[in-house]
Scaffold this active site. Structure first.
Site, mmCIF file in Angstrom:
data_model
loop_
_atom_site.group_PDB
_atom_site.id
_atom_site.type_symbol
_atom_site.label_atom_id
_atom_site.label_comp_id
_atom_site.label_asym_id
_atom_site.label_seq_id
_atom_site.Cartn_x
_atom_site.Cartn_y
_atom_site.Cartn_z
ATOM 1 N N PHE A 546 18.740 -13.310 4.613
ATOM 2 C CA PHE A 546 19.035 -12.199 5.511
ATOM 3 C C PHE A 546 20.262 -11.388 5.103
ATOM 4 O O PHE A 546 20.468 -10.297 5.612
ATOM 5 C CB PHE A 546 19.232 -12.729 6.925
ATOM 6 C CG PHE A 546 17.990 -13.332 7.517
ATOM 7 C CD1 PHE A 546 16.976 -12.535 8.003
ATOM 8 C CD2 PHE A 546 17.833 -14.708 7.558
ATOM 9 C CE1 PHE A 546 15.827 -13.089 8.545
ATOM 10 C CE2 PHE A 546 16.688 -15.275 8.099
ATOM 11 C CZ PHE A 546 15.678 -14.466 8.590
ATOM 12 N N GLU A 548 24.472 -11.582 2.873
ATOM 13 C CA GLU A 548 25.441 -12.306 2.075
ATOM 14 C C GLU A 548 26.057 -13.463 2.857
ATOM 15 O O GLU A 548 26.106 -13.469 4.077
ATOM 16 C CB GLU A 548 26.550 -11.357 1.607
ATOM 17 C CG GLU A 548 26.071 -10.314 0.612
ATOM 18 C CD GLU A 548 27.148 -9.322 0.246
ATOM 19 O OE1 GLU A 548 27.272 -8.995 -0.947
ATOM 20 O OE2 GLU A 548 27.865 -8.878 1.150
ATOM 21 N N ASP A 660 11.493 -28.488 4.521
ATOM 22 C CA ASP A 660 11.995 -27.946 3.247
ATOM 23 C C ASP A 660 13.154 -28.790 2.735
ATOM 24 O O ASP A 660 14.168 -28.267 2.301
ATOM 25 C CB ASP A 660 12.420 -26.487 3.430
ATOM 26 C CG ASP A 660 12.628 -25.780 2.083
ATOM 27 O OD1 ASP A 660 12.108 -26.273 1.066
ATOM 28 O OD2 ASP A 660 13.311 -24.752 2.061
#
Length: 898
Positions: A546, A548, A660
């Site tokens: 989304f 930095e 994940d």
């Protein structure tokens, strides 16, 4: 001429001009002082061509550029009556190069014009004006040269001719000595000069500096630094004084020996620990030494929410360390027979590696005595569990320093009990606590103390009690809990408090934030709002899906300043992107475990949304391991895995499925503590750079995902266990990519054909067997995370169990010629081979050593690999095993040939 008192031997031409001679020496008096000039003044004559040539000027070989400074007088032509038509007010400067003195031979054709000399100020009849002019003669290359001055009809007096070149003086800069250097010419504006480090200084790069055309040193390169044990003092390297040290070549000063170390004589590079003090493996050799921590204090047991809560105070003496952790040992006794509690009882949050001074214990049986040992550990005490402690490591902690607490747990349905078999001459503390019908604790009585007599025999009390036994440094608790009878349902004797199956359920269950009609409600419920003025961004450390990610500081009034990671939402986001971004915080905010990344808070009420988490100094685990290949022992790697497993057990107990789990999503702090992160679920995987396989509903990281999750999108804690097995392989292989360069299709085909990743180099057999258990095709047969934590704890408590190494096949674990190219052809070059085994950083080492063909590679031995500069143990093994695999290859070998 003034110094010599005579002629300089300069040549004039033409040699004889009759009444109107050319250049001649004239002695003049000015302000009472005599001086000599070369003068010529034939202003009334036409076509003047008078030459004055210097003697042969020898040139320093490197001086290709010389300066000619002239002082002269030019008479104003208007001061001569009738000569204005032929009079000139300029003259010319010429030069001629030669490798030898040509004597009085003079030919005008040998000279090249340098410049026309024109005065800035003209001398009149009444006022003498002296001019100074400097001209540059470039690109000189022969052994010497002549200067010549041509008069074409002016009235001139040469007062001074100064010929010189410029040099950069000999100097010492940044501890490097540079010789005097002649400045370059217009074709070499900056002349590079190599230097030599001063005595007791070294440099990784040859020290260099540049000499400008103006004789100035600029742009030093390759700074020299004083060797270990030496410091810079006025352009020299001097030995560290006694009681100070310097561990490495650097520009730093020597520093005093740190606390608890021995002060050596001058020139010390390290200060060894004093007797009784130690450094942990991860402590810098320049840091202080630490003592062993004393025992934990004030061990207390209480009951809360149907569990036994042990609390204690930190050691009075931490040994000067901040990495204090605690472990719990348990023994259960029936009569006079005691044995380890094993895996039956349950600790929350864990039984080892505790940083907090409390632990919750459940699943205890009634009518048994339990002895709990709380041990304090630090970075130095953990070394005692290693099989063969290296030198300068501490001895085992004496049992005299341990706090041992014994508990007897009884569930009573009556208001009295008889206490037997008490120790004579001992004080006991008793307390009663009531339990409601649903098992929740009620109020408790005040502690009351009773003391047995000093003679042998039994001492009886007629109270239902909790007791504490005190003898030397051993403390005992006997907890007697009273349960009221339910007025409607009679409870049988088997309905015991601590063995209830209900205690297996977690205290809370994960709530999916996407079940909220308004996702913002979930953020407000599970995350703390932070005002952006309390956040200071310092440096970009990465980029997320989304936006930095920054390293920064969080300073909330009334709280200590902490380092944090700050995830930002890039400009131009949609409302859905904002909700997806903040959903990770809604998930993270529900977790509280030392091996789960901690959410500090969020910024949602301002334009720029942010998620603020704790800062993990060493970043992602996979990259950290690749950067430190071969630097950690198996014991340390298993310790990392234990932390990850503990975090996953916590998530599993909360009914949360990660989906994940991979080493890239594990973060590491400066104490090597590993924490599970990245809770974006499958929605975040849409743009995942790792190889993914698209199915309905999103993308999946194939290399880490269980077969049933790939085929049927069946994500469970069992599929997370499969992924944990892959993480184990990544950790033991120091960040190697699972399945190497196989395509996703090849990976899925291989797994379905029962191929499993081979054991990494030097992987303990017990650890590899656990990996294989995690990769069982039948998910119901895979271990649970609780089982994994227990097994890893056993391995850590018995380091000898890590000595047996699993079989390693370099032909499978290292990429081979048969799999190096799309056509299966052998490696075409040494660099291609090194790239295939992720060791391309050594290409230059091989080239400099003259190893430029694969035939030469196959002849190399371990000593040859070391000699070309491969020093890290992990890198040395990787290259050596690869060569071994290449030698053993007798035919084309598929990566599936197992």
């Amino acid at each position: 001429m003034r110094a010599t008192g005579g002629e300089l031997g300069w040549l004039t031409w033409p040699l004889d001009q009759g009444d109107k001679p050319g250049w001649e020496v004239i002695q003049r008096t000015l302000n009472g002082s005599q001086f000599y000039t070369f003068s010529v003044c034939n202003v009334g004559e036409r076509e003047q061509d008078n030459w004055l040539r210097t003697t042969f000027i020898q040139r320093r070989p490197s001086a290709s550029r010389v300066f000619v400074e002239l002082q002269f007088i030019v008479r104003d032509c208007n001061s001569f009556d009738g000569a204005s038509l032929t009079c000139k007010e300029t003259f010319n400067l010429f030069t001629s190069e030669s490798d030898a003195d040509v004597g009085t031979t003079f030919r005008k054709g040998q000279f090249k014009k340098v410049a026309t000399i024109a005065p800035d100020e003209i001398t009149s009849k009444n006022e003498l004006r002296i001019n100074t002019e400097t001209k540059v003669v470039e690109n000189l290359s022969r052994k010497g040269f002549y200067l010549a001055f041509q008069d074409i009809g002016a009235c001139i007096a040469l007062l001074s001719v100064r010929v010189y070149y410029k040099t950069c003086p000999a100097t010492v800069k940044s501890l490097a000595s540079f010789p005097e250097t002649v400045a370059g010419g217009e074709n070499q504006a900056l002349r590079e000069v190599s230097g030599v480090c001063v005595e007791n200084a070294i440099s990784e790069e040859l020290p260099r500096i540049y000499c400008t055309v103006d004789g100035e040193w600029v742009v030093p390169v390759g700074q020299c630094q004083c060797k270990p044990g030496y410091e810079e003092v006025e352009d020299e390297c001097q030995e560290c004084k006694a009681g100070s040290f310097k561990a490495e070549a650097s520009g730093d000063k020597c520093t005093p020996c740190p606390a608890n170390t021995q002060e050596l004589d001058s020139g010390a590079v390290v200060c060894p620990c004093m007797d009784g003090f130690y450094r942990a493996p991860n402590d810098p050799p320049t840091g202080p030494c630490s003592g062993l921590p004393s025992a934990p204090r004030d061990l207390v047991a209480t009951t809360s929410a149907g569990k036994l809560l042990l609390t204690w105070s930190p050691p009075e003496d931490t040994g000067g360390r901040t990495d204090i952790t605690y472990s719990i040992e348990c023994q259960r006794c029936e009569g006079m027979v005691c044995q380890s509690c094993g895996e039956k009882i349950r600790y929350e949050p864990a039984g080892v590696g505790l940083t907090d001074t409390k632990v919750s214990v459940s699943e205890l049986d009634a009518h048994l005595n339990y002895t709990f040992t709380v041990e304090a550990h630090s970075g130095v005490t953990v070394l005692t569990s290693q099989a063969v402690p290296p030198a300068n490591r501490p001895p085992s902690t004496s049992d005299d320093n341990l706090d041992v607490t014994t508990y007897t747990v009884l569930i009573l349905e009556k208001n009295s009990v008889q206490i037997k078999d008490l120790v004579p001459g001992t004080a006991y503390l008793f307390r009663v606590q009531a339990l409601s019908s649903d098992g929740s604790p009620g109020g408790s009585s005040m502690e009351e103390q009773f003391e047995t007599s000093g003679t042998e025999g039994n001492q009886h009390g007629q109270r239902s009690t909790q007791m504490i036994q005190r003898q030397k440094s051993i403390y005992g608790f006997c907890i007697f809990l009273f349960r009221k009878r339910n007025s409607h349902t009679r409870q049988g004797p088997e309905d015991t408090y601590f063995s209830s199956s209900e205690q297996l359920k977690p205290l809370k269950t994960y709530v999916d934030p996407h079940t909220y009609e308004d996702p913002n409600t979930a953020v407000l419920k599970f995350a703390t709002e932070i005002h952006p003025s309390h956040i200071t961004k310092q440096k970009v450390i990465g980029a997320g899906e989304f936006g930095e990610v920054y390293r920064g500081i969080l300073k909330v009034p009334g709280r200590k300043e902490v380092a944090v990671a700050i995830k930002t939402l890039k400009p131009g986001y949609t409302e859905k992107q904002r909700q997806d971004f903040l959903s990770e915080a809604s998930i993270m905010g529900q977790f509280s475990h030392q091996n789960i990344i901690r959410l500090e808070g969020v910024v949602t009420k301002f334009k720029h949304a942010m998620i603020v988490t704790e800062y993990m100094e060493n970043g992602a685990l996979d990259r950290y391991l690749r950067d430190h290949d071969g630097e950690f022992a198996s014991f340390q790697l298993v310790g990392m895995l234990r932390g990850i497993a503990a975090g996953m057990k916590y998530l599993s107990d909360m009914s949360y499925v990660h989906r994940d789990l991979a080493a890239r999503n594990i973060l590491v702090n400066n104490t090597l503590e590993c924490k599970v992160s990245d809770f974006g679920l499958s929605r975040v995987l849409e743009d995942d750079p790792e190889g993914t396989y698209t199915t309905s509903g999103g993308k999946i990281p194939i290399r880490w995902t269980a077969p049933e999750a790939i085929a049927y999108r069946k994500f469970t804690s069992a599929s997370d266990v499969w992924s944990f097995g892959i993480v184990m392989w990544e950790v033991m292989a120091f960040g190697e990519r699972p399945y190497w360069d196989m395509s996703n299709h090849e990976v899925m085909k291989a797994i379905n054909e029962a191929f499993r990743l081979p054991a990494p180099m030097d992987c303990p057999s017990a650890v590899y067997q656990l990996m294989l258990q995690c990769w069982l095709q039948d998910r119901s047969k895979r271990p649970r995370f609780g089982d994994i934590v227990s097994l890893l704890d056993k391995l850590l408590r018995s380091p000898d169990s890590l000595k047996t190494i699993a079989d390693f096949d370099p032909r499978i674990s290292i990429r081979l010629p048969s799999t190096s190219g799309s056509d299966g052809s052998p490696f075409r070059s040494v660099s291609e081979w090194l790239e295939s085994i992720k060791m391309s950083q050594y290409s230059e080492n091989f080239a400099c050593a003259g190893v430029v063909t694969m035939d030469q590679v196959l002849q190399m031995k371990n000593e040859d690999i070391k000699n070309i500069g491969v020093r890290l143990p992990g890198h040395l093994k990787r290259i050596a095993y690869s060569i071994l695999g290449l030698k053993d290859q007798t035919s084309t070998l598929s990566v599936f040939a197992v």
